[in-house]
Write a protein that holds these residues in place. Structure first.
Motif, PDB file in Angstrom:
ATOM      1  N   LEU A   1     -10.499  -8.435  -2.202  1.00 49.44           N
ATOM      2  CA  LEU A   1      -9.573  -9.163  -3.071  1.00 49.44           C
ATOM      3  C   LEU A   1      -8.279  -8.414  -3.285  1.00 49.44           C
ATOM      4  N   VAL A   2      -8.329  -7.072  -3.377  1.00 49.64           N
ATOM      5  CA  VAL A   2      -7.106  -6.335  -3.679  1.00 49.64           C
ATOM      6  C   VAL A   2      -6.352  -5.954  -2.417  1.00 49.64           C
ATOM      7  N   ARG A   3      -6.865  -6.358  -1.232  1.00 51.86           N
ATOM      8  CA  ARG A   3      -6.187  -6.016   0.002  1.00 51.86           C
ATOM      9  C   ARG A   3      -4.856  -6.747   0.093  1.00 51.86           C
TER      10      ARG A   3
ATOM     11  N   ALA B   1     -17.203  -5.477 -13.664  1.00 49.10           N
ATOM     12  CA  ALA B   1     -15.944  -4.762 -13.914  1.00 49.10           C
ATOM     13  C   ALA B   1     -15.159  -4.615 -12.628  1.00 49.10           C
ATOM     14  N   ALA B   2     -15.848  -4.279 -11.508  1.00 45.24           N
ATOM     15  CA  ALA B   2     -15.135  -4.078 -10.243  1.00 45.24           C
ATOM     16  C   ALA B   2     -14.490  -5.376  -9.780  1.00 45.24           C
ATOM     17  N   VAL B   3     -15.267  -6.479  -9.780  1.00 47.23           N
ATOM     18  CA  VAL B   3     -14.735  -7.746  -9.274  1.00 47.23           C
ATOM     19  C   VAL B   3     -13.635  -8.274 -10.195  1.00 47.23           C
ATOM     20  N   ALA B   4     -13.858  -8.175 -11.514  1.00 45.94           N
ATOM     21  CA  ALA B   4     -12.862  -8.697 -12.445  1.00 45.94           C
ATOM     22  C   ALA B   4     -11.556  -7.931 -12.330  1.00 45.94           C
ATOM     23  N   LEU B   5     -11.640  -6.598 -12.173  1.00 46.31           N
ATOM     24  CA  LEU B   5     -10.404  -5.827 -12.030  1.00 46.31           C
ATOM     25  C   LEU B   5      -9.703  -6.159 -10.725  1.00 46.31           C
ATOM     26  N   ALA B   6     -10.484  -6.427  -9.662  1.00 44.96           N
ATOM     27  CA  ALA B   6      -9.854  -6.827  -8.400  1.00 44.96           C
ATOM     28  C   ALA B   6      -9.112  -8.140  -8.572  1.00 44.96           C
ATOM     29  N   ILE B   7      -9.734  -9.084  -9.293  1.00 43.75           N
ATOM     30  CA  ILE B   7      -9.067 -10.373  -9.535  1.00 43.75           C
ATOM     31  C   ILE B   7      -7.803 -10.163 -10.358  1.00 43.75           C
ATOM     32  N   ILE B   8      -7.893  -9.290 -11.385  1.00 39.68           N
ATOM     33  CA  ILE B   8      -6.722  -9.038 -12.221  1.00 39.68           C
ATOM     34  C   ILE B   8      -5.599  -8.408 -11.396  1.00 39.68           C
ATOM     35  N   MET B   9      -5.984  -7.501 -10.467  1.00 49.36           N
ATOM     36  CA  MET B   9      -4.968  -6.864  -9.616  1.00 49.36           C
ATOM     37  C   MET B   9      -4.248  -7.894  -8.767  1.00 49.36           C
TER      38      MET B   9
END
Lengths: 168, 101
Positions: free
Chosen positions: A161-163, B74-82
């Motif tokens: 997702l952050v890629r 926490a990992a997935v939610a922060l990735a979505i927020i990023m």
């Protein structure tokens, strides 16, 4: 009189936990919220120790303080512009939110006080790590494996997702 | 003597504070922190029941799985927020009102 010590520890850490949790949800500064969360997690770990869950207390400190809190601080730092030094956050719907959560608290407390809990004899304190490890490898081996796969998938998905879009 | 009810009431207070944060905060990361508070209150309940009611360590195994799920969340939610921040340059939940990127 000998039970006074645990009571003092209980109420002190309950006050610390709820006070820092209040700062987390009501403080204006995001970084201060993140560091108050550290106090909340630590008090929860103290509660786990008081409840005889030594392994869980260690996991709480390692995973929450070492992992999740670090991730959250990274998130705070990465999603605020560097020149925006005060890192303030806003609230909305304060009054309805407070009313709803107060109502939930009153309902939960009423339920807790009125229910006649069937309490069993207290177990003697001892190291719980071998018991939990044996349970994870025998009775809970399927949930354990599923949790491992879930962790792998979640971390891969997070990296995906952050890629940057140009990598696609 | 600290009884089961003491732990349950403190956990209920922690849950209500987390709910208040989820309902009132604008910043997505702050909402995430409030969700972590709710996870912690559930864990305190599980361990307290495991000690006072069932008297074995079964509840602790469940609390362990809750911690695993919290880490994933926490990992997935922060990735979505990023990625939300990359698109909107903001993490206010009011701004994130459309699904189209």
């Amino acid at each position: 009189m000998e039970t006074l010590g645990p009571q003092i520890i209980f109420w002190a850490f309950a006050a610390l936990m709820l006070g820092s949790a209040f700062i987390v949800v009501h403080g204006k500064n995001l970084v201060r919220s993140a560091f108050s969360l550290l106090a909340t997690f630590f008090s929860a770990a103290v509660f786990y120790v008081m409840l005889g869950a030594d392994f869980l207390a260690g996991v709480q400190l390692l995973v929450y303080v070492g992992g999740i809190l670090t991730l959250l601080v990274f998130g705070v730092m990465l999603t605020n512009r560097i020149y925006n030094l005060n890192l303030e956050t806003q609230t909305f719907q304060v009054l309805p939110g407070a009313l709803v959560s107060l109502a939930v608290f009153v309902i939960l407390t009423t339920v807790v006080v009125r229910t006649p809990w069937s309490q069993s004899a207290l177990i003697e304190d001892g190291p719980t790590t071998p018991i939990i490890g044996r349970a994870l490898m025998t009775e809970y081996v399927l949930p354990f494996e599923i949790a491992s796969v879930l962790l792998l998938v979640a971390l891969l998905g997070a990296a995906m997702l952050v890629r940057r879009r140009t990598d696609l | 003597m600290i009884s089961l009810e003491h732990y349950l009431i403190v956990a209920a207070a922690l849950f209500s504070l987390g709910l208040y944060g989820v309902l009132t905060r604008k910043n997505a990361i702050n909402v995430l922190m409030s969700i972590e508070l709710i996870f912690n209150s559930a864990n305190i309940n599980l361990i307290a029941f495991s000690r006072f009611v069932s008297g074995d360590t079964e509840g602790q195994v469940f609390a362990l799985f809750v911690i695993v799920i919290a880490a994933c969340e926490a990992a997935v939610a922060l990735a979505i927020i990023m990625s939300l921040y990359r698109i909107l340059k903001d993490v206010s939940l009011d701004e994130a009102s459309v699904l189209k990127g």
